[in-house]
Write an enzyme that holds these catalytic residues in place. Structure first.
Site, PDB file in Angstrom:
ATOM      1  N   ASP A   1      11.074  14.207  71.443  1.00  0.00           N
ATOM      2  CA  ASP A   1      12.297  13.771  72.135  1.00  0.00           C
ATOM      3  C   ASP A   1      12.170  12.326  72.612  1.00  0.00           C
ATOM      4  O   ASP A   1      11.053  11.837  72.828  1.00  0.00           O
ATOM      5  CB  ASP A   1      12.544  14.713  73.329  1.00  0.00           C
TER       6      ASP A   1
ATOM      7  N   ASN B   1      13.774   9.522  71.174  1.00  0.00           N
ATOM      8  CA  ASN B   1      13.932   8.446  70.178  1.00  0.00           C
ATOM      9  C   ASN B   1      15.073   7.503  70.553  1.00  0.00           C
ATOM     10  O   ASN B   1      14.929   6.281  70.487  1.00  0.00           O
ATOM     11  CB  ASN B   1      14.226   9.038  68.794  1.00  0.00           C
TER      12      ASN B   1
ATOM     13  N   ARG C   1      16.559   7.020  73.528  1.00  0.00           N
ATOM     14  CA  ARG C   1      16.299   6.260  74.759  1.00  0.00           C
ATOM     15  C   ARG C   1      15.295   5.147  74.511  1.00  0.00           C
ATOM     16  O   ARG C   1      15.430   4.036  75.020  1.00  0.00           O
ATOM     17  CB  ARG C   1      15.790   7.198  75.862  1.00  0.00           C
TER      18      ARG C   1
ATOM     19  N   HIS D   1      14.508   6.742  65.602  1.00  0.00           N
ATOM     20  CA  HIS D   1      14.069   7.756  64.638  1.00  0.00           C
ATOM     21  C   HIS D   1      13.119   7.131  63.617  1.00  0.00           C
ATOM     22  O   HIS D   1      12.139   7.753  63.210  1.00  0.00           O
ATOM     23  CB  HIS D   1      15.273   8.381  63.931  1.00  0.00           C
TER      24      HIS D   1
ATOM     25  N   SER E   1      17.448  20.001  65.019  1.00  0.00           N
ATOM     26  CA  SER E   1      17.921  21.300  65.505  1.00  0.00           C
ATOM     27  C   SER E   1      19.308  21.572  64.939  1.00  0.00           C
ATOM     28  O   SER E   1      20.039  20.640  64.587  1.00  0.00           O
ATOM     29  CB  SER E   1      17.954  21.324  67.030  1.00  0.00           C
TER      30      SER E   1
ATOM     31  N   LEU F   1      -4.654  21.418  57.448  1.00  0.00           N
ATOM     32  CA  LEU F   1      -3.588  21.457  58.464  1.00  0.00           C
ATOM     33  C   LEU F   1      -2.340  22.055  57.833  1.00  0.00           C
ATOM     34  O   LEU F   1      -1.974  21.705  56.705  1.00  0.00           O
ATOM     35  CB  LEU F   1      -3.272  20.029  58.950  1.00  0.00           C
TER      36      LEU F   1
HETATM   37  C1  FPP Z   1      15.096  13.510  69.485  1.00  0.00           C
HETATM   38  O1  FPP Z   1      15.339  12.250  70.031  1.00  0.00           O
HETATM   39  C2  FPP Z   1      14.640  13.401  68.106  1.00  0.00           C
HETATM   40  C3  FPP Z   1      15.313  13.892  67.032  1.00  0.00           C
HETATM   41  C4  FPP Z   1      16.602  14.579  67.172  1.00  0.00           C
HETATM   42  C5  FPP Z   1      14.834  13.715  65.666  1.00  0.00           C
HETATM   43  C6  FPP Z   1      13.363  13.655  65.429  1.00  0.00           C
HETATM   44  C7  FPP Z   1      13.141  13.027  64.118  1.00  0.00           C
HETATM   45  C8  FPP Z   1      12.148  12.173  63.776  1.00  0.00           C
HETATM   46  C9  FPP Z   1      11.053  11.852  64.687  1.00  0.00           C
HETATM   47  C10 FPP Z   1      12.108  11.493  62.459  1.00  0.00           C
HETATM   48  C11 FPP Z   1      12.169  12.348  61.236  1.00  0.00           C
HETATM   49  C12 FPP Z   1      11.132  13.383  61.190  1.00  0.00           C
HETATM   50  C13 FPP Z   1      10.279  13.581  60.155  1.00  0.00           C
HETATM   51  C14 FPP Z   1       9.390  14.762  60.194  1.00  0.00           C
HETATM   52  C15 FPP Z   1      10.193  12.700  58.990  1.00  0.00           C
HETATM   53  P1  FPP Z   1      16.787  11.915  70.631  1.00  0.00           P
HETATM   54  O2  FPP Z   1      17.537  11.165  69.597  1.00  0.00           O
HETATM   55  O3  FPP Z   1      17.466  13.168  71.081  1.00  0.00           O
HETATM   56  O4  FPP Z   1      16.419  11.006  71.828  1.00  0.00           O
HETATM   57  P2  FPP Z   1      17.239  10.814  73.193  1.00  0.00           P
HETATM   58  O5  FPP Z   1      17.119  12.108  73.947  1.00  0.00           O
HETATM   59  O6  FPP Z   1      16.527   9.696  73.854  1.00  0.00           O
HETATM   60  O7  FPP Z   1      18.645  10.484  72.822  1.00  0.00           O
END
Ligand code: FPP
Length: 242
Positions: A11, A13, A15, A28, A56, A122
């Site tokens: 979580d 990304n 922010r 991301h 999700s 893994l």
């Molecule tokens: C949450 O941050 C993160 C996600 C919804 C996506 C996670 C995806 C990645 C790390 C990249 C792709 C993954 C792989 C395995 C290649 P948010 O956007 O909800 O952050 P925020 O709460 O700060 O808005």
């Protein structure tokens, strides 16, 4: 496969990107570097199964541009990381729905699953279009069908059978990490985390590196896990090590 199962809600990304004056999707992009670093470090830290919450089922509510970028990143990850993952003995599998994943990303993901199938160091599980409630409902439907067809008595709809359908034989996570300070489960592995230790890191996912994972694991190893039992007495602990 012995070793720990660690699950991570990646979580923060958006922010993180905002704090750098960047558009959300750049968070991301940076988050993929964290995925690479953590996957590289995990086996040496005693992790044998790593489940990452990548998308999700509620994330479909995000703007189409952001959703598109996330699946573009997933596809790129599956193609670019393939050789290293194979060389490092990482087996990749996906959990979640597959029917809504954009075709090009799904092709790359399933190719990666086939190419890494022999990995033994893994097991990297990517939760994509994943909803824990949906997974539980699906398992209940499977058993209900068997009951309706007369192949199973209602009394045989046991916790063990449900557990097998939901977890597909993967042991429950030992540790669940959520980054970026929020303290909720967001429909992630709800059944599986019954006895999982929870760890909340203030660090946003794009800044999360192997040191942070090592710190979480050190914290975990200091905890006493009781699984509902009473703590062992000093004498019992001594007997256990003899
Ligand atoms: C949450 O941050 C993160 C996600 C919804 C996506 C996670 C995806 C990645 C790390 C990249 C792709 C993954 C792989 C395995 C290649 P948010 O956007 O909800 O952050 P925020 O709460 O700060 O808005």
């Amino acid at each position: 496969m012995s070793g720990l199962h660690v699950a991570i809600i990646m979580d923060g990304n958006g922010r993180w990107a905002k704090a750098q004056g960047l558009p959300r999707w750049r968070g991301h992009v940076a988050g993929v570097d964290s995925v690479r670093d953590v996957v590289r470090a995990a086996p040496d830290l005693g992790v044998r199964v790593l489940t990452l919450y990548a998308f999700s089922s509620d994330n479909w509510k995000r703007p189409p541009m952001e959703v598109g970028r996330l699946f573009w990143l997933l596809r790129r990850y599956c193609i670019r990381e393939r050789d290293e993952l194979v060389a490092n003995g990482v087996r990749v599998t996906a959990i979640g729905r597959r029917d809504r994943i954009p075709a090009a990303a799904l092709r790359a993901l399933e190719q990666l699953e086939r190419d890494t199938a022999e990995g033994t160091k893994l097991h990297l599980r990517l939760a994509i279009d994943y909803s824990s409630r949906a997974a539980i409902a699906e398992a209940v439907r499977t058993l209900a069908r068997q009951v309706a067809e007369g192949r199973l008595a209602p009394a045989e709809m046991t916790e063990q059978k449900l557990n097998h359908l939901i977890t597909r034989g993967v042991a429950q996570p030992d540790l669940l990490i959520r980054t970026a300070g929020e303290r909720r489960l967001s429909d992630f592995l709800l059944w599986e985390v019954a006895y999982t230790e929870l760890y909340f890191s203030p660090t946003a996912w794009p800044a999360f590196r192997r040191e942070h994972l090592a710190e979480a694991l050190a914290d975990f190893r200091r905890r006493e896990r009781r699984f509902g039992a009473v703590p062992a007495t000093r004498e019992e602990r001594q007997v256990a090590v003899v």
